[in-house]
Design a protein around this motif. Sequence first.
Motif, mmCIF file in Angstrom:
data_model
loop_
_atom_site.group_PDB
_atom_site.id
_atom_site.type_symbol
_atom_site.label_atom_id
_atom_site.label_comp_id
_atom_site.label_asym_id
_atom_site.label_seq_id
_atom_site.Cartn_x
_atom_site.Cartn_y
_atom_site.Cartn_z
ATOM 1 N N ASP A 1 33.726 47.175 28.109
ATOM 2 C CA ASP A 1 34.221 48.385 27.447
ATOM 3 C C ASP A 1 35.407 48.867 28.479
ATOM 4 O O ASP A 1 36.192 49.771 27.990
ATOM 5 C CB ASP A 1 33.211 49.428 27.238
ATOM 6 C CG ASP A 1 32.352 49.210 26.243
ATOM 7 O OD1 ASP A 1 32.771 48.325 25.265
ATOM 8 O OD2 ASP A 1 31.276 50.044 25.989
ATOM 9 N N ARG A 2 35.321 48.501 29.686
ATOM 10 C CA ARG A 2 36.588 48.906 30.480
ATOM 11 C C ARG A 2 37.729 47.955 30.731
ATOM 12 O O ARG A 2 38.586 48.140 31.482
ATOM 13 C CB ARG A 2 35.825 49.023 31.872
ATOM 14 C CG ARG A 2 34.754 49.956 31.969
ATOM 15 C CD ARG A 2 34.311 50.132 33.356
ATOM 16 N NE ARG A 2 33.240 51.510 33.276
ATOM 17 C CZ ARG A 2 32.291 51.591 34.346
ATOM 18 N NH1 ARG A 2 32.377 50.787 35.489
ATOM 19 N NH2 ARG A 2 31.363 52.453 34.397
ATOM 20 N N GLY A 3 37.773 46.871 29.923
ATOM 21 C CA GLY A 3 38.972 45.647 29.906
ATOM 22 C C GLY A 3 38.399 44.601 30.060
ATOM 23 O O GLY A 3 37.102 44.156 29.597
ATOM 24 N N VAL A 4 39.320 43.468 30.391
ATOM 25 C CA VAL A 4 39.117 42.124 30.684
ATOM 26 C C VAL A 4 37.886 41.885 31.672
ATOM 27 O O VAL A 4 37.790 42.432 32.662
ATOM 28 C CB VAL A 4 40.126 41.499 30.999
ATOM 29 C CG1 VAL A 4 40.091 39.877 31.133
ATOM 30 C CG2 VAL A 4 41.560 41.549 30.024
ATOM 31 N N LEU A 5 36.892 41.131 31.071
ATOM 32 C CA LEU A 5 35.773 40.881 32.047
ATOM 33 C C LEU A 5 35.954 39.909 32.930
ATOM 34 O O LEU A 5 36.700 38.995 32.794
ATOM 35 C CB LEU A 5 34.679 40.475 31.067
ATOM 36 C CG LEU A 5 33.387 40.121 31.573
ATOM 37 C CD1 LEU A 5 32.592 41.511 32.053
ATOM 38 C CD2 LEU A 5 32.278 39.665 30.594
ATOM 39 N N GLY A 6 35.755 40.384 34.327
ATOM 40 C CA GLY A 6 35.919 39.702 35.382
ATOM 41 C C GLY A 6 35.039 39.802 36.560
ATOM 42 O O GLY A 6 34.289 40.871 36.251
ATOM 43 N N PRO A 7 34.816 39.253 37.538
ATOM 44 C CA PRO A 7 34.011 39.573 38.598
ATOM 45 C C PRO A 7 34.112 40.869 39.065
ATOM 46 O O PRO A 7 33.305 41.656 39.213
ATOM 47 C CB PRO A 7 34.203 38.443 39.732
ATOM 48 C CG PRO A 7 34.752 37.403 39.074
ATOM 49 C CD PRO A 7 35.765 37.689 37.913
ATOM 50 N N LEU A 8 35.284 41.391 39.465
ATOM 51 C CA LEU A 8 35.475 42.651 39.985
ATOM 52 C C LEU A 8 35.066 43.649 39.111
ATOM 53 O O LEU A 8 34.437 44.822 39.456
ATOM 54 C CB LEU A 8 36.805 42.902 40.753
ATOM 55 C CG LEU A 8 37.167 41.851 41.781
ATOM 56 C CD1 LEU A 8 38.461 42.187 42.076
ATOM 57 C CD2 LEU A 8 36.113 42.111 42.873
ATOM 58 N N ARG A 9 35.184 43.615 37.774
ATOM 59 C CA ARG A 9 34.920 44.515 36.910
ATOM 60 C C ARG A 9 33.732 44.650 36.550
ATOM 61 O O ARG A 9 32.921 45.698 36.014
ATOM 62 C CB ARG A 9 35.965 44.289 35.556
ATOM 63 C CG ARG A 9 35.735 45.439 34.607
ATOM 64 C CD ARG A 9 36.661 45.599 33.633
ATOM 65 N NE ARG A 9 37.693 46.446 34.051
ATOM 66 C CZ ARG A 9 38.836 45.971 33.980
ATOM 67 N NH1 ARG A 9 39.269 44.928 33.069
ATOM 68 N NH2 ARG A 9 40.107 46.322 34.597
ATOM 69 N N LEU A 10 32.888 43.355 36.571
ATOM 70 C CA LEU A 10 31.211 43.290 36.340
ATOM 71 C C LEU A 10 30.328 43.716 37.300
ATOM 72 O O LEU A 10 29.540 44.158 36.993
ATOM 73 C CB LEU A 10 30.918 41.904 36.001
ATOM 74 C CG LEU A 10 29.718 41.463 35.498
ATOM 75 C CD1 LEU A 10 29.454 41.943 33.945
ATOM 76 C CD2 LEU A 10 29.570 39.734 35.437
ATOM 77 N N GLU A 11 30.892 43.762 38.578
ATOM 78 C CA GLU A 11 29.867 43.863 39.631
ATOM 79 C C GLU A 11 29.408 45.417 39.626
ATOM 80 O O GLU A 11 28.314 45.518 39.810
ATOM 81 C CB GLU A 11 30.752 43.750 40.775
ATOM 82 C CG GLU A 11 29.717 43.950 42.294
ATOM 83 C CD GLU A 11 29.640 45.226 42.856
ATOM 84 O OE1 GLU A 11 28.800 45.690 43.318
ATOM 85 O OE2 GLU A 11 30.808 45.903 42.769
ATOM 86 N N ARG A 12 30.068 46.352 39.479
ATOM 87 C CA ARG A 12 29.669 47.661 39.601
ATOM 88 C C ARG A 12 28.752 48.184 38.384
ATOM 89 O O ARG A 12 27.654 48.784 38.485
ATOM 90 C CB ARG A 12 30.944 48.814 39.617
ATOM 91 C CG ARG A 12 30.422 50.240 39.650
ATOM 92 C CD ARG A 12 29.242 50.753 40.782
ATOM 93 N NE ARG A 12 29.633 50.256 41.848
ATOM 94 C CZ ARG A 12 28.505 50.764 42.977
ATOM 95 N NH1 ARG A 12 27.454 51.279 42.678
ATOM 96 N NH2 ARG A 12 29.083 50.273 44.263
ATOM 97 N N PRO A 13 28.887 47.864 37.013
ATOM 98 C CA PRO A 13 28.226 48.184 36.199
ATOM 99 C C PRO A 13 26.887 47.446 36.244
ATOM 100 O O PRO A 13 25.781 48.087 35.867
ATOM 101 C CB PRO A 13 28.867 48.026 34.785
ATOM 102 C CG PRO A 13 30.402 47.793 35.191
ATOM 103 C CD PRO A 13 30.618 47.352 36.494
#
Length: 116
Positions: A74-86
């Motif tokens: 939901d926050r944008g293109v899925l990648g490791p940095l975007r995935l880690e916190r959620p």
Amino acid sequence: MIIARAQTKQAATGSLIGLALGDALGFPTEFDDVPSILATCGPWREVALPEPAFVTDDTQMTLAFARGIRTAMDRGVLGPLRLERPVRDEFVRWYHSPDNNRAPGNTCLTACRLLD
């Protein structure tokens, strides 16, 4: 684009339901060997869903992971940095949840505690 997104959502939902049902079916015999399972339950295609069907820690953790992925997407293109916190947040939430009472293993509990 909307149709593809709806199909993806349906596929993801179906996968999670299938996982939860498989986990519920396997829960009563989780640590048994195949001959013991067959002697107790008969052929696997004839095994009925247990009453009640239990939601295990494995299903809970899978759902936490899925919520983390959904939040990251939901926050944008899925990648490791975007995935880690959620994903981290969802595992920590599960770790502290009163529903986390399904005898999770020490490895899972330690890892989630260290994420906190």
